[in-house]
Design a protein around this motif. Structure first.
Motif, mmCIF file in Angstrom:
data_model
loop_
_atom_site.group_PDB
_atom_site.id
_atom_site.type_symbol
_atom_site.label_atom_id
_atom_site.label_comp_id
_atom_site.label_asym_id
_atom_site.label_seq_id
_atom_site.Cartn_x
_atom_site.Cartn_y
_atom_site.Cartn_z
ATOM 1 N N UNK A 296 -45.469 2.275 -48.494
ATOM 2 C CA UNK A 296 -46.284 3.090 -47.913
ATOM 3 C C UNK A 296 -47.413 3.374 -48.893
ATOM 4 N N UNK A 297 -47.687 2.588 -49.901
ATOM 5 C CA UNK A 297 -48.685 3.059 -50.753
ATOM 6 C C UNK A 297 -50.183 2.267 -50.317
ATOM 7 N N UNK A 298 -51.205 2.652 -50.634
ATOM 8 C CA UNK A 298 -52.457 1.897 -50.824
ATOM 9 C C UNK A 298 -52.760 0.859 -51.913
ATOM 10 N N UNK A 299 -52.176 1.205 -52.838
ATOM 11 C CA UNK A 299 -52.658 0.276 -54.136
ATOM 12 C C UNK A 299 -51.266 0.312 -54.847
ATOM 13 N N UNK A 300 -51.085 -0.889 -55.365
ATOM 14 C CA UNK A 300 -49.849 -1.196 -56.358
ATOM 15 C C UNK A 300 -50.256 -1.859 -57.588
ATOM 16 N N UNK A 301 -50.068 -1.164 -58.552
ATOM 17 C CA UNK A 301 -50.427 -1.802 -59.764
ATOM 18 C C UNK A 301 -49.229 -1.981 -60.835
ATOM 19 N N UNK A 302 -49.489 -3.191 -61.617
ATOM 20 C CA UNK A 302 -48.524 -3.663 -62.673
ATOM 21 C C UNK A 302 -49.302 -3.336 -63.909
ATOM 22 N N UNK A 303 -48.399 -2.432 -64.515
ATOM 23 C CA UNK A 303 -48.955 -2.107 -65.816
ATOM 24 C C UNK A 303 -48.744 -3.012 -66.885
ATOM 25 N N UNK A 304 -49.101 -2.617 -68.175
ATOM 26 C CA UNK A 304 -48.911 -3.434 -69.262
ATOM 27 C C UNK A 304 -47.239 -3.609 -69.747
#
Ligand SMILES: NC(=O)CC[C@H](N)C(=O)O
Length: 493
Positions: free
Chosen positions: A298-306
């Motif tokens: 239910x998010x708008x953005x998914x981020x894969x970090x370092x």
């Protein structure tokens, strides 16, 4: 004050607020006209930064240097340990990768390491700065490790620094931990402690008075001159905390359409999650770290970090069902971002022929892009300023934007542009990309438009934002601490 002076902040344990205490004191001394620097001989963290010479250093020291109005330099943190598996750490010395070791071997090198810390202090700190505010690590009462210690009393001894002890009342047991820490030290070390601070207090600090009086008397009875220096209230400052996600956790999601929700995928060897600190300046952004696949969607953005170990982290994401879930979500049009190790994951394949990260030779990535990544011994560590060239995807209008940041990686990927974007996915090797306010604000505006949220025209300057937070921190310290006594400790009065 002409001669170089120093003072050291130690804690009764981790997460007592040492880093911010050092940052706040750095700002105060600098405001008062002294050229001030932070110094942390050794740090263990996966959040690192690259200085102007391309040397790696801890992010905690970076914010302290900024608070002191100084350019962050690796000599302020000569030893950095980056855990890359359960038992081993990569050891960075004076900004460069030196070796990878287990804890035992590391301790057996303690003599050489002490010399490294002392040389950095003598050659760079003592000669250039009026005041050094040193930061300890964990607790000085790790009495089994005293002989190897080069970050707490071991360091204080090398540079003859008086010590202020900080305790965290929020987790309870603060008086016992302050008294216990002092009393467990041997006499010589104990005498270095000149004062203590109670941190993270909620409520009416008058209530603490009787306990402070008892502690005062107990210290006096022991022949110790350890002064009570103040109680700091729990403060909601938006200053990055290097090792903690706790402040992020408070800003939970809201299903309310007025917010942009960001999920950062939490991995075991996640590194440089300070990249996401910049989102805190946007009141309409909510960010959380997600560990379970069921919490995605239910998010708008998914981020894969370092990641310090991209391949094992990726394998773990596969086991935890996150891999499949994100693939599904991509099909549904979710915006997906990868930074550094995250970028490597979003490609087709990752190879580690020399086993630099683990004994896994190769693995499949998400295949959202068709580049491949191979790990090599040479570690790239440099600050970069790049002009974007993009022809497709959600960032296609970002061509010619200039972005600044820094790169820290051993992997080399088969594409050559600062940011790569296709449809609703983009990836970059540049840490700190979101500190570029125009880039970030315009990226968020894309989401705001899609969600019918009001666009933000104003472009915040992340630097101004940080400056204000450092000033607030200094003000908080001045208001609640006995700065006169702290100056006396510094002056050895
Ligand atoms: N900072 C990172 O994410 C590093 C990614 C990866 N471990 C590499 O060294 O290439």
């Amino acid at each position: 004050m002409k001669k170089h002076k120093n003072i050291m902040i130690q804690g009764t344990g981790s997460s007592v607020g040492k880093t911010l205490m050092v940052a706040g004191l750095c700002r105060i001394f600098a405001q008062d006209g002294y050229r001030t620097t932070p110094f942390k001989s050794q740090n263990m963290a996966l959040n690192s930064f690259v200085d102007i010479e391309g040397l790696e250093m801890s992010r905690g020291t970076v914010i302290q240097a900024e608070a002191a109005y100084e350019i962050p330099r690796a000599f302020m943190n000569p030893i950095l340990l980056k855990p890359n598996s359960d038992n081993n750490s990569q050891v960075i010395i004076n900004g460069k990768v030196a070796y990878t070791v287990d804890a035992k071997t590391y301790f057996s090198n303690s003599k050489d390491l002490k010399k490294i810390a002392l040389d950095s202090y003598k050659n760079n700190i003592e000669v250039n700065f009026d005041i050094a505010v040193l930061e300890g690590g964990g607790s000085p009462a790790e009495i089994n490790l005293r002989e190897y210690d080069l970050v707490n009393m071991g360091m204080a001894e090398l540079v003859d620094a008086p010590v202020i002890l900080v305790g965290n009342i929020d987790i309870g047991g603060v008086f016992a931990s302050i008294y216990g820490t002092v009393m467990l030290l041997d006499e010589q070390d104990r005498k270095r402690i000149k004062g203590y601070i109670i941190n993270k207090f909620r409520g009416d600090s008058d209530l603490l008075k009787p306990a402070i009086e008892i502690l005062d008397k107990k210290f006096k009875d022991e022949g110790l001159d350890i002064k009570f220096l103040g109680v700091l209230p729990y403060a909601d400052l938006r200053i990055e905390e290097e090792d903690s996600l706790s402040d992020e956790d408070k800003r939970v999601y809201s299903d309310n359409k007025e917010y942009i929700n960001i999920s950062v995928i939490k991995t075991k060897k996640m590194s440089n999650f300070t990249d996401f600190h910049a989102f805190k300046q946007y009141d309409d952004v909510r960010l959380k770290y997600v560990y379970d696949a069921k919490d995605l969607g239910n998010e708008d953005i998914i981020i894969f970090p370092g990641s310090k170990n991209t391949i094992t982290d990726l394998e773990d994401l596969k086991e935890r069902g996150i891999f499949e879930k994100v693939k599904e979500l991509k099909e549904k049009g979710k915006i997906i971002v990868g930074i550094c190790g995250g970028l490597q994951m979003l490609g087709k394949k990752i190879y580690d022929p020399k086993h630099l990260e683990s004994n896994i030779l190769e693995t499949e990535g998400f295949n959202f892009f068709d580049y491949e990544t191979t790990f090599d011994e040479i570690k790239k560590t440099e600050q970069v300023t790049k002009r974007l060239e993009l022809t497709e995807g959600i960032l296609k209008d970002f061509t010619n934007y200039e972005v600044k940041g820094y790169e820290i990686h051993q992997g080399i990927s088969t594409f050559d542009s600062p940011v790569i974007c296709k449809n609703r996915v983009f990836a970059t090797y540049i840490h700190g990309i979101f500190d570029n306010s125009k880039f970030t604000n315009d990226f968020l505006n894309i989401v705001r438009r899609e969600k019918n949220m009001p666009e933000q025209k104003e472009i915040f300057s992340f630097n101004e934002f940080k400056e204000k937070e450092y000033d607030k921190l200094a003000e908080l310290l001045r208001k609640n601490l006995d700065m006169k006594k702290i100056y006396e400790i510094l002056e050895r009065k």
